[in-house]
Design a protein around this motif. Structure first.
Motif, short mmCIF file in Angstrom:
data_model
loop_
_atom_site.label_atom_id
_atom_site.label_comp_id
_atom_site.label_asym_id
_atom_site.label_seq_id
_atom_site.Cartn_x
_atom_site.Cartn_y
_atom_site.Cartn_z
N THR A 11 0.82 -1.21 0.00
CA THR A 11 0.00 0.00 0.00
C THR A 11 0.85 1.26 0.00
O THR A 11 0.52 2.26 -0.66
N MET A 12 1.95 1.24 0.76
CA MET A 12 2.80 2.43 0.87
C MET A 12 3.25 2.93 -0.49
O MET A 12 3.39 4.13 -0.71
N HIS A 13 3.44 2.03 -1.44
CA HIS A 13 3.92 2.42 -2.77
C HIS A 13 2.85 3.17 -3.55
O HIS A 13 3.17 3.99 -4.41
N TYR A 14 1.58 2.90 -3.26
CA TYR A 14 0.50 3.45 -4.07
C TYR A 14 -0.20 4.66 -3.45
O TYR A 14 -1.06 5.26 -4.10
N LEU A 15 0.15 5.05 -2.23
CA LEU A 15 -0.51 6.18 -1.59
C LEU A 15 -0.34 7.47 -2.39
O LEU A 15 -1.27 8.29 -2.48
N ASP A 16 0.85 7.68 -2.95
CA ASP A 16 1.12 8.89 -3.73
C ASP A 16 1.30 8.58 -5.21
O ASP A 16 1.75 9.42 -5.97
N HIS A 17 0.92 7.37 -5.62
CA HIS A 17 1.10 6.97 -7.02
C HIS A 17 0.14 7.74 -7.92
O HIS A 17 -1.01 7.99 -7.56
N LYS A 18 0.60 8.08 -9.12
CA LYS A 18 -0.21 8.90 -10.01
C LYS A 18 -1.50 8.21 -10.44
O LYS A 18 -2.49 8.87 -10.76
N SER A 19 -1.51 6.89 -10.47
CA SER A 19 -2.71 6.17 -10.91
C SER A 19 -3.58 5.71 -9.75
O SER A 19 -4.65 5.14 -9.98
N MET A 20 -3.14 5.96 -8.52
CA MET A 20 -3.94 5.52 -7.36
C MET A 20 -4.19 6.71 -6.44
O MET A 20 -4.82 7.67 -6.83
N GLY A 21 -3.73 6.63 -5.20
CA GLY A 21 -3.96 7.71 -4.26
C GLY A 21 -4.84 7.28 -3.10
O GLY A 21 -5.16 6.10 -2.92
N ARG A 22 -5.27 8.26 -2.29
CA ARG A 22 -6.00 7.96 -1.05
C ARG A 22 -7.40 7.39 -1.33
O ARG A 22 -7.80 6.39 -0.75
N ARG A 23 -8.16 8.05 -2.19
CA ARG A 23 -9.56 7.70 -2.39
C ARG A 23 -9.76 6.27 -2.93
O ARG A 23 -10.51 5.49 -2.33
N PRO A 24 -9.14 5.90 -4.04
CA PRO A 24 -9.37 4.53 -4.54
C PRO A 24 -8.92 3.46 -3.56
O PRO A 24 -9.56 2.40 -3.47
N LEU A 25 -7.84 3.71 -2.82
CA LEU A 25 -7.38 2.72 -1.85
C LEU A 25 -8.38 2.57 -0.70
O LEU A 25 -8.62 1.45 -0.21
N MET A 26 -8.97 3.69 -0.26
CA MET A 26 -9.96 3.61 0.82
C MET A 26 -11.21 2.86 0.37
O MET A 26 -11.78 2.04 1.12
N LEU A 27 -11.67 3.12 -0.83
CA LEU A 27 -12.86 2.43 -1.34
C LEU A 27 -12.59 0.93 -1.49
O LEU A 27 -13.43 0.10 -1.15
N LEU A 28 -11.41 0.59 -2.00
CA LEU A 28 -11.05 -0.81 -2.12
C LEU A 28 -10.95 -1.47 -0.74
O LEU A 28 -11.40 -2.61 -0.54
N SER A 29 -10.40 -0.73 0.21
CA SER A 29 -10.23 -1.27 1.56
C SER A 29 -11.57 -1.60 2.21
O SER A 29 -11.76 -2.70 2.73
N TYR A 30 -12.52 -0.66 2.18
CA TYR A 30 -13.78 -0.90 2.88
C TYR A 30 -14.65 -1.93 2.16
O TYR A 30 -15.42 -2.64 2.82
N SER A 31 -14.53 -2.05 0.85
CA SER A 31 -15.28 -3.10 0.16
C SER A 31 -14.73 -4.47 0.54
O SER A 31 -15.51 -5.42 0.76
N THR A 32 -13.42 -4.60 0.67
CA THR A 32 -12.83 -5.89 1.05
C THR A 32 -12.97 -6.16 2.55
O THR A 32 -13.03 -7.32 2.96
N LEU A 33 -13.03 -5.11 3.37
CA LEU A 33 -13.32 -5.31 4.79
C LEU A 33 -14.71 -5.91 4.97
O LEU A 33 -14.91 -6.83 5.79
N ALA A 34 -15.67 -5.40 4.22
CA ALA A 34 -17.03 -5.95 4.28
C ALA A 34 -17.04 -7.41 3.84
O ALA A 34 -17.72 -8.26 4.45
N LEU A 35 -16.27 -7.72 2.81
CA LEU A 35 -16.18 -9.11 2.35
C LEU A 35 -15.54 -9.99 3.42
O LEU A 35 -15.98 -11.13 3.65
N GLY A 36 -14.50 -9.48 4.09
CA GLY A 36 -13.82 -10.25 5.12
C GLY A 36 -14.71 -10.60 6.29
O GLY A 36 -14.76 -11.76 6.74
N THR A 37 -15.45 -9.61 6.83
CA THR A 37 -16.34 -9.90 7.95
C THR A 37 -17.50 -10.80 7.52
O THR A 37 -18.00 -11.61 8.30
#
Length: 557
Positions: free
Chosen positions: A354-380
């Motif tokens: 994740t650290m590599h993509y936080l400031d990546h031009k094709s990613m950033g904070r928003r897409p990573l957060m949306l991906l995180s919470y969708s997979t958190l819901a899947l995990g629980t």
């Protein structure tokens, strides 16, 4: 859009840099170009000096304290429960008490950090943590155990809001995401160390193996105290706010990549302090509790992210993972602790990616957060399904999957957003409030989760967490913007553009956010006196030339 440009009075005896302001048609903006050259080059950004990385790593030792406590207590609880014959309610209260006590610690941290500085606050927090860890290790009754846990809570509350703030204030914008994520990395390494400690010391006699596990937790705060006293300088923003300009210059020369960047950073900090000095900084908590539209929009992001990070269920899984596995049918103690450690490995491993993509031009904070919470819901949901079908394998897989999903975004981005979004005059207090709500959410969930699982079954309890994570995804989808590669001083103007500020008797029209600094707006959107004077000095934006003293304009504003 381009960063806002500011018109500042020129001093006759000071060498001046002639800055060409952009016109209404969007022609050249040299101020923006200069900031871009200093902070975000056209190609690969220039890394910050090694000193910045070193200080960020030093600050992260504070986060490792919380991580180790979280990890080691999950295993120590199994032995504490047997040694002191603790009930489910006593376990819940002991676990959650740290977070309840951390809340006043968080509020205290804001005042201490603004009064004595970031590094001294880290020292005080670590000292309190150290005393609490030793008290817990030497406890012979539940009361002493609870007292030690409470002191740890004070230390966690004071320190948790400060080390990401410290890192954010010494980092260039295009590396702030990666560097601030070091705090989350340190927490995860601390958690994993706690899990490893559980496995390493479980072979000792049960009468005192839990004491050794907890006593090792006194080592990281001692290291943090040494670093905060002898190694780490305070941040330029704090030093300048206290008038310690020589000390600030010394630090700036060590964290900036060029002399030009030193001038730009110093100018931005001085300007921000001068513009807010006679208004918002004197209002204290009033601006946080009764925010103007721009700050309200910021708080809707930062505070909700802080709450959602804990409501997702991460702490109950980290603290109660061995107990949850025991309820799922895994009776072997080594298997319980070993599988919990495996979840910690997944949490750390994903975070490094994740650290590599936080400031990546094709990613950033928003897409990573949306991906995180969708997979958190899947995990629980997987954990809930595993309990519902009596499938131990599915439940364990769900726990490991959940820990990895948390590190995609919910973990590292929470404190990054808090430290980079809020304006300087309310940054410490805003992070204090975010930290307090974060600890409160964690405490409430820890207090009721085991009892909830007994009442509606573990499957029902994890289904409840799934619904929370689905809500988190929906909320962030509509309210969380992308903030990567923006300086701390630009953030207010960026959020103003998101809400569209209207022009009416001194208000700002939508699309005109570059004409003045929107940090100067009061609760009604009216430009403050300082802002009016500066904008008047600027005159007509269409093709005008303005003289800007990059070195001293902020000090005289």
């Amino acid at each position: 859009g381009p960063p806002p440009h500011t018109h500042t009075q020129t001093h006759p005896r000071t060498p001046r840099a002639h800055i060409h302001m952009s016109d209404s048609a969007g022609r050249s903006n040299s101020v923006s170009e200069m900031k871009t050259e200093a902070s975000t080059p056209a190609h690969a950004p220039i890394p910050p000096p090694r000193f910045v990385y070193q200080m960020a790593l030093c600050a992260c030792v504070n986060s490792a304290l919380l991580g180790y406590d979280t990890g080691v207590l999950s295993g120590a609880l199994l032995y504490l429960r047997d040694a002191m014959d603790l009930s489910t309610q006593q376990i819940e209260l002991l676990t959650s008490s740290m977070n309840y006590i951390a809340i006043p610690g968080c509020f205290l941290a804001g005042y201490i950090a603004d009064a004595i500085g970031r590094t001294r606050t880290l020292f005080a927090a670590s000292l309190t943590f150290l005393v609490g860890a030793l008290l817990m290790a030497g406890a012979n009754d539940y009361g002493t155990l609870f007292l030690g846990r409470s002191l740890i809570g004070v230390g966690v509350g004071c320190g948790l809001a400060i080390d990401p703030l410290y890192i954010a204030e010494i980092s260039p914008p295009e590396f702030r995401g990666k560097l601030t994520s070091y705090s989350e990395t340190a927490i995860n390494i601390g958690i994993l160390s706690g899990y490893v400690s559980n496995v390493a010391f479980m072979w000792l006699p049960k009468e005192y193996n839990w004491r050794v596990m907890l006593a090792v937790g006194a080592i990281p705060p001692f290291i943090m105290m040494v670093l905060a006293t002898f190694v780490m300088p305070d941040t330029p923003r704090f030093l300048i706010s206290k008038g310690k300009y020589e000390e600030a210059d010394a630090v700036l020369k060590r964290i900036a990549r060029s002399e030009e960047e030193v001038k730009l950073i110093k100018h931005d900090i001085k300007e921000s302090i001068a513009q807010e000095k006679n208004t918002t900084s004197k209002e204290g908590w009033k601006r946080i509790l009764c925010p103007d539209p721009i700050l309200k929009r910021m708080l809707m992001v930062t505070l909700m992210i802080s709450v959602l990070q804990q409501l997702c269920g991460v702490d109950v899984i980290l603290y109660y993972a061995p107990i949850i596995m025991e309820q799922g049918g895994i009776e072997d103690r080594l298997a319980q602790l070993g599988l919990t450690a495996l979840a910690g490995v997944a949490k750390v491993g994903v975070l490094f990616i994740t650290m590599h993509y936080l400031d990546h031009k094709s990613m950033g904070r928003r897409p990573l957060m949306l991906l995180s919470y969708s997979t958190l819901a899947l995990g629980t949901a997987i954990i809930s399904l595993g309990f519902g079908l009596d499938s131990v394998g599915a439940s364990v897989f769900g726990i490991i999957f959940f820990c990895g999903a948390f590190s995609i975004g919910a973990g590292p981005i929470c404190w990054l957003m808090n430290s980079e979004v809020l304006p300087l005059p309310v940054r410490a207090r805003g992070m204090t409030l975010g930290c307090s709500l974060n600890r409160l959410a964690s405490a409430v969930l820890q207090t009721v989760f085991l009892s909830l699982a007994e009442a509606i079954t573990p499957a029902g309890a994890f289904l409840f967490l799934t619904l929370i994570n689905v809500f988190g995804f929906v909320y962030l989808y509509f309210y969380m913007p992308e903030t990567k590669n923006k300086t701390l001083e630009e953030m207010t103007n960026y959020f103003a553009s998101l809400i569209g500020v209207k022009a009416a008797e001194g208000r700002i029209e939508e699309g005109d956010v570059n004409s003045i600094n929107l940090d100067q707006l009061d609760a009604k959107g009216v430009v403050s006196k300082v802002g009016q004077e500066n904008s008047e000095l600027g005159g007509d934006r269409a093709g005008n030339m303005a003289d800007v003293d990059l070195g001293n304009s902020g000090a005289s504003a």
